[in-house]
Motif scaffolding. Structure first.
Motif, PDB file in Angstrom:
ATOM      1  N   TRP A 189       0.846  -1.189   0.000  1.00 24.29           N
ATOM      2  CA  TRP A 189       0.000   0.000   0.000  1.00 24.29           C
ATOM      3  C   TRP A 189       0.882   1.240   0.000  1.00 24.29           C
ATOM      4  CZ3 TRP A 189       1.089  -2.948   4.226  1.00 24.29           C
ATOM      5  CH2 TRP A 189       1.569  -2.304   5.358  1.00 24.29           C
ATOM      6  N   GLN A 190       0.250   2.373  -0.096  1.00 24.42           N
ATOM      7  CA  GLN A 190       0.958   3.646  -0.058  1.00 24.42           C
ATOM      8  C   GLN A 190       0.243   4.607   0.874  1.00 24.42           C
ATOM      9  OE1 GLN A 190       0.496   6.477  -3.352  1.00 24.42           O
ATOM     10  NE2 GLN A 190      -0.804   4.951  -4.405  1.00 24.42           N
ATOM     11  N   THR A 191       1.042   5.533   1.412  1.00 21.28           N
ATOM     12  CA  THR A 191       0.505   6.706   2.080  1.00 21.28           C
ATOM     13  C   THR A 191       0.917   7.895   1.224  1.00 21.28           C
ATOM     14  OG1 THR A 191       2.478   6.958   3.451  1.00 21.28           O
ATOM     15  CG2 THR A 191       0.712   5.582   4.317  1.00 21.28           C
ATOM     16  N   SER A 192       0.804   9.074   1.733  1.00 23.81           N
ATOM     17  CA  SER A 192       1.127  10.235   0.907  1.00 23.81           C
ATOM     18  C   SER A 192       2.597  10.301   0.551  1.00 23.81           C
ATOM     19  CB  SER A 192       0.716  11.525   1.626  1.00 23.81           C
ATOM     20  OG  SER A 192       1.432  11.656   2.837  1.00 23.81           O
ATOM     21  N   ARG A 193       3.467   9.783   1.426  1.00 27.39           N
ATOM     22  CA  ARG A 193       4.909   9.921   1.205  1.00 27.39           C
ATOM     23  C   ARG A 193       5.626   8.593   0.990  1.00 27.39           C
ATOM     24  NH1 ARG A 193       3.505  13.429   5.373  1.00 27.39           N
ATOM     25  NH2 ARG A 193       3.978  15.630   4.992  1.00 27.39           N
TER      26      ARG A 193
END
Length: 399
Positions: free
Chosen positions: A161-165
């Motif tokens: 997954w990803q977050t904003s950074r």
């Protein structure tokens, strides 16, 4: 192996991976440096992915508004669909965060997931570095490959997954570490153990090749041991899929393990992985590289071309034959198919079915455990953090 040198043509100076303030506390208490995780700029598909780079202003704007609803900012949508977006803070999902290893593009952490009370290995990549180094598509392709290829001796991806950074890749955690660490504690390895290891890695490599996947960085540090002493091939950061008749041309991998055709910059195919396997097996049984790694590709190629590769002594004639067939300079004549590999006289009487191989009793690892804790590392190995300021240093990691 200290002599192995990861390399790729056109590599840039080592880059910095930056973690935000919430994880600084988890690592800075032991003074871990994050200034040298990245191993340079690799290439994919024969050219750099410069079109993926974002202007600094656009990058900052994407980060600033990363928590907005649909449509997502470009710095998030770039990583779709492979990396779904999560706004949840990472410390809400995991605990007991520890550094355990260095990956090709970022640190690998040992974490415990709160909901299932299970320990995983979590690879963390800074998205800005992935984009800046031009390895966006390569990073996505590696995850897709690991999700699609399910094999007992190949490390799969549990979740990503990803977050904003940041990008996160969650895999099973194997506490016995990598084959290089095991070999250093056990060397020299008995030929019977090498025989099983060769069968397991050959099974994994052949399975990947059946799917068209070339690994391109087979080495001891990219092989893990599970709790029963069997092997798991990992780190697909340089892997790619080759369609029938297709060739790769990128010079990449670890220089001491590179096949002559890779060092030469000639078009190459899956046969290059079998050369790397031959180097790995030679090291396991002989305790050294058959050809000492050099500082650059040209020097390494010259050394390989000049070298006479004597069999490591003492070994059986069947192992001598196997190494000679794997370390054949001509990729067309090299042993490079799983069916021929599994039928080699060195493996006479050994089952090549992965399920049966897993059932073979192996002596438990004598280096079991999580390895030296962070606090046991001498301070000079981990100089102070290098920090790239974010827009708001108090912003939570996943904000």
């Amino acid at each position: 192996m200290g002599n192995g040198r990861s390399a790729a043509r056109g590599s840039e100076p080592t880059s910095k991976l930056v973690l935000a303030s919430k994880w600084k506390g988890a690592l800075s208490k032991v003074g871990v440096s994050l200034s040298s995780w990245c191993s340079g700029s690799f290439r994919t598909g024969g050219k750099y992915e410069q079109e993926q780079l974002l202007p600094v202003g656009m990058r900052a704007e994407s980060l600033k508004h990363a928590c907005t609803g649909w449509p997502f900012p470009r710095f998030i949508s770039l990583f779709f669909p492979v990396f779904p977006y999560k706004s949840q803070h990472i410390d809400q999902e995991f605990q007991d965060i520890e550094f355990i290893a260095r990956g090709s593009l970022g640190p690998i952490l040992k974490v415990r997931q709160r909901t299932v009370e299970k320990t995983y290995a979590l690879k963390v990549l800074l998205k800005a570095e992935v984009v800046r180094q031009g390895v966006l598509q390569q990073c996505k392709d590696a995850v897709v490959i690991q999700k699609q290829v399910l094999h007992p001796f190949v490390q799969g991806v549990r979740e990503c997954w990803q977050t904003s950074r940041l990008l996160f890749i969650k895999c099973d955690y194997h506490h016995d570490g990598d084959l290089g660490r095991f070999w250093a504690a056990q060397k020299p390895l008995a030929e019977g153990r090498v025989r099983v290891f060769a069968a397991e890695l050959g099974s994994a490599i052949g399975f990947l090749h059946d799917f068209g996947v070339i690994h391109r960085d087979v080495k001891m540090e990219n092989v893990l041991l599970n709790e029963r002493g069997h092997l798991i091939l990992t780190d697909f950061g340089l892997s790619r899929r080759l369609w029938r008749g297709e060739r790769a041309s990128t010079i990449c991998g670890t220089i001491g393990y590179m096949a002559p055709e890779v060092l030469r910059g000639s078009p190459y195919n899956h046969s290059a992985d079998w050369w790397s396997l031959g180097i790995l097996l030679y090291i396991l049984i002989a305790g050294k590289f058959p050809v000492e790694p050099q500082d650059d590709h040209a020097a390494m190629l010259a050394s390989v071309q000049r070298a006479h590769l004597p069999p490591p002594a003492p070994v059986s004639r069947s192992l001598d034959f196997l190494l000679a067939e794997l370390l054949c300079a001509d990729p067309q004549r090299r042993l490079h198919r799983l069916d021929a590999f599994s039928e080699h006289c060195f493996f006479h009487g050994l089952p090549f079915d992965p399920v049966l191989l897993q059932q073979l009793p192996l002596e438990p690892s004598q280096v079991a455990g999580d390895g030296p804790s962070l606090s046991q590392h001498p301070p000079h190995l981990f100089p102070d953090f290098d920090w790239e300021p974010l827009a708001d240093s108090e912003t939570p990691l996943a904000a």
